[in-house]
Design a protein around this motif. Structure first.
Motif, PDB file in Angstrom:
ATOM      1  N   VAL A  81      10.079  11.330  -0.648  1.00  0.00           N
ATOM      2  CA  VAL A  81      11.111  11.135   0.369  1.00  0.00           C
ATOM      3  C   VAL A  81      10.860   9.869   1.178  1.00  0.00           C
ATOM      4  O   VAL A  81       9.746   9.359   1.220  1.00  0.00           O
ATOM      5  N   GLY A  82      11.908   9.386   1.822  1.00  0.00           N
ATOM      6  CA  GLY A  82      11.797   8.229   2.695  1.00  0.00           C
ATOM      7  C   GLY A  82      13.164   7.820   3.198  1.00  0.00           C
ATOM      8  O   GLY A  82      14.135   8.582   3.084  1.00  0.00           O
ATOM      9  N   PRO A  83      13.284   6.611   3.737  1.00  0.00           N
ATOM     10  CA  PRO A  83      14.577   6.139   4.243  1.00  0.00           C
ATOM     11  C   PRO A  83      15.604   6.023   3.117  1.00  0.00           C
ATOM     12  O   PRO A  83      15.259   5.674   1.983  1.00  0.00           O
ATOM     13  N   SER A  84      16.845   6.305   3.435  1.00  0.00           N
ATOM     14  CA  SER A  84      17.917   6.187   2.442  1.00  0.00           C
ATOM     15  C   SER A  84      17.999   4.766   1.910  1.00  0.00           C
ATOM     16  O   SER A  84      17.854   3.798   2.651  1.00  0.00           O
ATOM     17  N   ARG A  85      18.262   4.664   0.610  1.00  0.00           N
ATOM     18  CA  ARG A  85      18.440   3.356  -0.031  1.00  0.00           C
ATOM     19  C   ARG A  85      19.908   2.948  -0.068  1.00  0.00           C
ATOM     20  O   ARG A  85      20.243   1.878  -0.556  1.00  0.00           O
ATOM     21  N   ASP A  86      20.798   3.789   0.467  1.00  0.00           N
ATOM     22  CA  ASP A  86      22.242   3.535   0.422  1.00  0.00           C
ATOM     23  C   ASP A  86      22.713   2.840   1.693  1.00  0.00           C
ATOM     24  O   ASP A  86      22.426   3.301   2.797  1.00  0.00           O
ATOM     25  N   SER A  87      23.458   1.760   1.532  1.00  0.00           N
ATOM     26  CA  SER A  87      23.922   0.994   2.692  1.00  0.00           C
ATOM     27  C   SER A  87      24.843   1.811   3.590  1.00  0.00           C
ATOM     28  O   SER A  87      24.887   1.564   4.796  1.00  0.00           O
ATOM     29  N   ASP A  88      25.553   2.790   3.032  1.00  0.00           N
ATOM     30  CA  ASP A  88      26.457   3.587   3.859  1.00  0.00           C
ATOM     31  C   ASP A  88      25.773   4.810   4.468  1.00  0.00           C
ATOM     32  O   ASP A  88      26.432   5.649   5.068  1.00  0.00           O
ATOM     33  N   ALA A  89      24.457   4.905   4.318  1.00  0.00           N
ATOM     34  CA  ALA A  89      23.719   6.031   4.888  1.00  0.00           C
ATOM     35  C   ALA A  89      22.539   5.529   5.713  1.00  0.00           C
ATOM     36  O   ALA A  89      21.519   6.201   5.817  1.00  0.00           O
ATOM     37  N   SER A  90      22.701   4.342   6.301  1.00  0.00           N
ATOM     38  CA  SER A  90      21.589   3.785   7.071  1.00  0.00           C
ATOM     39  C   SER A  90      21.237   4.721   8.216  1.00  0.00           C
ATOM     40  O   SER A  90      22.105   5.335   8.831  1.00  0.00           O
ATOM     41  N   GLY A  91      19.966   4.857   8.452  1.00  0.00           N
ATOM     42  CA  GLY A  91      19.474   5.758   9.489  1.00  0.00           C
ATOM     43  C   GLY A  91      19.151   7.145   8.964  1.00  0.00           C
ATOM     44  O   GLY A  91      18.441   7.898   9.615  1.00  0.00           O
ATOM     45  N   ALA A  92      19.672   7.486   7.790  1.00  0.00           N
ATOM     46  CA  ALA A  92      19.377   8.784   7.197  1.00  0.00           C
ATOM     47  C   ALA A  92      18.153   8.661   6.289  1.00  0.00           C
ATOM     48  O   ALA A  92      17.774   7.572   5.867  1.00  0.00           O
ATOM     49  N   ALA A  93      17.567   9.791   5.988  1.00  0.00           N
ATOM     50  CA  ALA A  93      16.477   9.849   5.017  1.00  0.00           C
ATOM     51  C   ALA A  93      17.082  10.116   3.646  1.00  0.00           C
ATOM     52  O   ALA A  93      18.279  10.400   3.517  1.00  0.00           O
ATOM     53  N   GLU A  94      16.236  10.033   2.617  1.00  0.00           N
ATOM     54  CA  GLU A  94      16.677  10.363   1.258  1.00  0.00           C
ATOM     55  C   GLU A  94      15.564  11.123   0.540  1.00  0.00           C
ATOM     56  O   GLU A  94      14.386  10.791   0.675  1.00  0.00           O
ATOM     57  N   VAL A  95      15.950  12.144  -0.180  1.00  0.00           N
ATOM     58  CA  VAL A  95      15.035  12.797  -1.118  1.00  0.00           C
ATOM     59  C   VAL A  95      15.191  12.004  -2.409  1.00  0.00           C
ATOM     60  O   VAL A  95      16.206  12.084  -3.080  1.00  0.00           O
ATOM     61  N   GLY A 119      10.834  19.135   6.613  1.00  0.00           N
ATOM     62  CA  GLY A 119      10.043  19.145   7.835  1.00  0.00           C
ATOM     63  C   GLY A 119       9.315  17.823   8.043  1.00  0.00           C
ATOM     64  O   GLY A 119       9.232  17.322   9.168  1.00  0.00           O
ATOM     65  N   THR A 120       8.817  17.252   6.960  1.00  0.00           N
ATOM     66  CA  THR A 120       8.143  15.952   7.031  1.00  0.00           C
ATOM     67  C   THR A 120       9.124  14.882   7.486  1.00  0.00           C
ATOM     68  O   THR A 120       8.803  14.068   8.362  1.00  0.00           O
ATOM     69  N   LEU A 121      10.328  14.883   6.928  1.00  0.00           N
ATOM     70  CA  LEU A 121      11.337  13.884   7.305  1.00  0.00           C
ATOM     71  C   LEU A 121      11.732  14.039   8.773  1.00  0.00           C
ATOM     72  O   LEU A 121      11.872  13.041   9.487  1.00  0.00           O
ATOM     73  N   ALA A 122      11.900  15.274   9.225  1.00  0.00           N
ATOM     74  CA  ALA A 122      12.217  15.498  10.647  1.00  0.00           C
ATOM     75  C   ALA A 122      11.076  14.965  11.510  1.00  0.00           C
ATOM     76  O   ALA A 122      11.311  14.323  12.538  1.00  0.00           O
ATOM     77  N   GLY A 123       9.839  15.189  11.082  1.00  0.00           N
ATOM     78  CA  GLY A 123       8.681  14.692  11.815  1.00  0.00           C
ATOM     79  C   GLY A 123       8.597  13.171  11.847  1.00  0.00           C
ATOM     80  O   GLY A 123       8.001  12.591  12.759  1.00  0.00           O
ATOM     81  N   LEU A 124       9.202  12.532  10.854  1.00  0.00           N
ATOM     82  CA  LEU A 124       9.243  11.071  10.810  1.00  0.00           C
ATOM     83  C   LEU A 124      10.410  10.503  11.636  1.00  0.00           C
ATOM     84  O   LEU A 124      10.619   9.300  11.679  1.00  0.00           O
ATOM     85  N   GLY A 125      11.171  11.393  12.275  1.00  0.00           N
ATOM     86  CA  GLY A 125      12.233  10.956  13.175  1.00  0.00           C
ATOM     87  C   GLY A 125      13.627  10.918  12.576  1.00  0.00           C
ATOM     88  O   GLY A 125      14.567  10.469  13.234  1.00  0.00           O
ATOM     89  N   PHE A 126      13.815  11.388  11.371  1.00  0.00           N
ATOM     90  CA  PHE A 126      15.150  11.421  10.762  1.00  0.00           C
ATOM     91  C   PHE A 126      15.889  12.671  11.222  1.00  0.00           C
ATOM     92  O   PHE A 126      15.276  13.717  11.441  1.00  0.00           O
TER      93      PHE A 126
END
Length: 175
Positions: A81-95, A119-126
């Protein structure tokens, strides 16, 4: 492998071979009938493990995480998991990926792995996450829907493996 003994933990470089094997075997099981059989037969766990060895051995990757589900001392599944790679989903995480050996499907271990990732993504601030799934992967789509994911309307076709892969995007809020 008994899923009852499954432990979800952070992935380490030493897990690369197990992740590579899970990655290949789960693709071969989940995508049979969706991808050309010769493509699936040619997938190489050692080559996939080498890619994971590079990923897991890389310097700290910003707001990214890789987790494994360890069963009976072996990797039975993983999620990346990590930050979204999609330009229309900036600020979201991505599995980016979540896979489990076929013999563990339906055991509840996939849900535990996904819950740990969220839970990890929420902990990373997403506060929201997306993922892409093969349009025809009904098993995967049921899993995501049951876990609170909804189709968000985005679609894409990936031709990179030499054949078209139609995908749909799912989104959900994070806990």
């Amino acid at each position: 492998m008994g899923a009852d003994a499954g432990v979800v933990r952070a992935a380490e470089p030493a897990d690369a071979a197990g992740i590579g094997l899970v990655h290949v075997r789960s693709w071969q099981a989940a995508y049979a009938g969706h991808f050309p059989q010769e493509f699936l037969d040619a997938l190489d766990p050692a080559a996939r493990a080498e890619g994971w060895r590079r990923i897991l051995g890389a310097a700290q990757r910003a707001r990214q995480a890789d987790l494994v589900a360890e069963v009976d001392g072996r990797v039975g599944g993983f999620v990346s998991v990590g930050p979204s790679r999609d330009s229309d989903a900036s600020g979201a995480a991505e599995v980016y990926a979540i896979y489990l050996l076929a013999e563990l499907w339906g055991s509840g271990l996939g849900r535990r792995l996904m819950d740990a990732a969220l839970g990890t993504l929420a902990g990373l601030g997403f506060d929201a996450a997306t993922l892409w799934v093969l349009e025809g992967n009904q098993r995967g789509r049921r899993f995501y829907k049951k876990g609170g994911w909804s189709i968000d309307g985005a679609t894409k076709v990936d031709d990179s493996p030499g054949f078209p892969i139609a995908e749909v995007r799912y989104r959900r809020s994070l806990p």
